[in-house]
Motif scaffolding. Structure first.
Motif, PDB file in Angstrom:
ATOM      1  N   UNK A 173       0.828  -1.205   0.000  1.00  0.00           N
ATOM      2  CA  UNK A 173       0.000   0.000   0.000  1.00  0.00           C
ATOM      3  C   UNK A 173       0.864   1.259   0.000  1.00  0.00           C
ATOM      4  N   UNK A 174       1.962   1.222   0.757  1.00  0.00           N
ATOM      5  CA  UNK A 174       2.886   2.365   0.789  1.00  0.00           C
ATOM      6  C   UNK A 174       3.510   2.563  -0.587  1.00  0.00           C
ATOM      7  N   UNK A 175       3.900   1.455  -1.214  1.00  0.00           N
ATOM      8  CA  UNK A 175       4.513   1.529  -2.547  1.00  0.00           C
ATOM      9  C   UNK A 175       3.572   2.184  -3.544  1.00  0.00           C
ATOM     10  N   UNK A 176       2.304   1.793  -3.502  1.00  0.00           N
ATOM     11  CA  UNK A 176       1.314   2.356  -4.427  1.00  0.00           C
ATOM     12  C   UNK A 176       1.103   3.841  -4.160  1.00  0.00           C
ATOM     13  N   UNK A 177       1.114   4.219  -2.904  1.00  0.00           N
ATOM     14  CA  UNK A 177       0.870   5.624  -2.546  1.00  0.00           C
ATOM     15  C   UNK A 177       2.049   6.508  -2.945  1.00  0.00           C
ATOM     16  N   UNK A 178       3.266   5.972  -2.850  1.00  0.00           N
ATOM     17  CA  UNK A 178       4.462   6.761  -3.152  1.00  0.00           C
ATOM     18  C   UNK A 178       4.964   6.561  -4.582  1.00  0.00           C
ATOM     19  N   UNK A 179       4.275   5.674  -5.343  1.00  0.00           N
ATOM     20  CA  UNK A 179       4.661   5.392  -6.733  1.00  0.00           C
ATOM     21  C   UNK A 179       6.089   4.851  -6.832  1.00  0.00           C
ATOM     22  N   UNK A 180       6.401   3.925  -5.940  1.00  0.00           N
ATOM     23  CA  UNK A 180       7.701   3.248  -5.973  1.00  0.00           C
ATOM     24  C   UNK A 180       7.449   1.746  -5.885  1.00  0.00           C
ATOM     25  N   UNK A 181       8.495   0.948  -6.037  1.00  0.00           N
ATOM     26  CA  UNK A 181       8.345  -0.501  -5.960  1.00  0.00           C
ATOM     27  C   UNK A 181       8.240  -0.947  -4.504  1.00  0.00           C
ATOM     28  N   UNK A 182       7.656  -2.126  -4.298  1.00  0.00           N
ATOM     29  CA  UNK A 182       7.565  -2.672  -2.946  1.00  0.00           C
ATOM     30  C   UNK A 182       8.957  -2.956  -2.388  1.00  0.00           C
ATOM     31  N   UNK A 183       9.883  -3.359  -3.264  1.00  0.00           N
ATOM     32  CA  UNK A 183      11.263  -3.614  -2.826  1.00  0.00           C
ATOM     33  C   UNK A 183      11.895  -2.340  -2.276  1.00  0.00           C
ATOM     34  N   UNK A 184      11.590  -1.202  -2.904  1.00  0.00           N
ATOM     35  CA  UNK A 184      12.118   0.080  -2.422  1.00  0.00           C
ATOM     36  C   UNK A 184      11.566   0.403  -1.040  1.00  0.00           C
ATOM     37  N   UNK A 185      10.273   0.139  -0.847  1.00  0.00           N
ATOM     38  CA  UNK A 185       9.660   0.379   0.466  1.00  0.00           C
ATOM     39  C   UNK A 185      10.315  -0.506   1.521  1.00  0.00           C
ATOM     40  N   UNK A 186      10.542  -1.778   1.190  1.00  0.00           N
ATOM     41  CA  UNK A 186      11.186  -2.687   2.144  1.00  0.00           C
ATOM     42  C   UNK A 186      12.571  -2.174   2.537  1.00  0.00           C
ATOM     43  N   UNK A 187      13.280  -1.610   1.565  1.00  0.00           N
ATOM     44  CA  UNK A 187      14.599  -1.038   1.859  1.00  0.00           C
ATOM     45  C   UNK A 187      14.476   0.131   2.824  1.00  0.00           C
ATOM     46  N   UNK A 188      13.505   1.009   2.571  1.00  0.00           N
ATOM     47  CA  UNK A 188      13.286   2.150   3.470  1.00  0.00           C
ATOM     48  C   UNK A 188      12.923   1.666   4.877  1.00  0.00           C
ATOM     49  N   UNK A 189      12.028   0.675   4.967  1.00  0.00           N
ATOM     50  CA  UNK A 189      11.625   0.152   6.277  1.00  0.00           C
ATOM     51  C   UNK A 189      12.837  -0.423   7.002  1.00  0.00           C
ATOM     52  N   UNK A 190      13.683  -1.150   6.287  1.00  0.00           N
ATOM     53  CA  UNK A 190      14.889  -1.699   6.900  1.00  0.00           C
ATOM     54  C   UNK A 190      15.791  -0.617   7.459  1.00  0.00           C
ATOM     55  N   UNK A 191      15.949   0.482   6.693  1.00  0.00           N
ATOM     56  CA  UNK A 191      16.779   1.607   7.159  1.00  0.00           C
ATOM     57  C   UNK A 191      16.159   2.257   8.399  1.00  0.00           C
TER      58      UNK A 191
END
Length: 218
Positions: A173-191
């Protein structure tokens, strides 16, 4: 590889409903059902599920105690608690017992599926209403200096991701809202987790509310 799921609830109709929802997804496989905590423990040993959907109130052995015993057995499965009762005592007891998620039974099918995937991927999930009550309980606690430094070190995008996490959104859902890939969101969450030195997104959200990064009225 499919996520293997065990459904534990004393109502057969509830189990059937959850099974129908989850088996509509190719990556989710319901490997078994149990009607109480004792049967759940035996089923975990026998079926080796990745994720257990665990009801709280059940005969013979309740879901909180069953969760504690399963976690202590080091089976490796991750447990999402499901209940109709939005009560603090169950939230804290379940989290202390080692549950990785806590959702109300009125959860939408999409959010149930997202929660199972999220927990199966090694993260944690709380229903937004439960997150709010958890925060209200701890809102008066002071923030440690190390945690403040971690929050201050977040990039603008990481802070944005954390705010969306606090609203109860999953990675997709975050990926769709920010227009990025889910993998990118996972990277941000990890950071975010690394910078805040917390174990999962629930603890990160608590920190966000405590620090004022996210307000209770948001």
């Amino acid at each position: 590889m499919s996520l293997r799921i065990l459904i534990v609830d004393d109502q057969s109709l509830v189990r059937a409903g959850f099974r129908l929802i989850l088996e509509s997804q190719r990556d989710l496989e319901v490997v078994g059902e149990a009607g109480d905590g004792e049967d759940a423990i035996a089923a975990v040993r026998r079926l080796r599920p990745d994720v257990v959907l665990m009801d709280v109130r059940m005969p013979r052995l309740d879901g909180v105690e069953a969760t504690r015993r399963i976690v202590e057995s080091q089976s490796g499965c991750r447990i999402v608690m499901l209940t109709t009762f939005d009560l603090d005592e169950y939230v804290y007891a379940a989290l202390r017992a080692g549950a990785c998620g806590f959702l109300l039974k009125d959860v939408t099918p999409d959010r149930l599926i997202a929660a199972v995937r999220l927990v199966g991927d090694g993260d944690a999930m709380l229903a937004p209403s439960i997150t709010r009550r958890l925060i209200e309980r701890y809102a008066a606690r002071s923030i440690a200096d190390s945690l403040r430094r971690g929050l201050d070190s977040l990039t603008e995008r990481e802070a944005e991701v954390l705010r969306l996490m606090a609203r109860g959104l999953g990675n997709q859902e975050i990926a769709e809202k920010l227009f990025v890939s889910e993998a990118t969101v996972k990277t941000h969450v990890g950071h975010i987790l690394d910078k805040l030195n917390v174990e999962n997104r629930v603890q990160a959200v608590v920190a966000a509310y405590e620090s004022g990064l996210v307000s209770l009225g948001a």
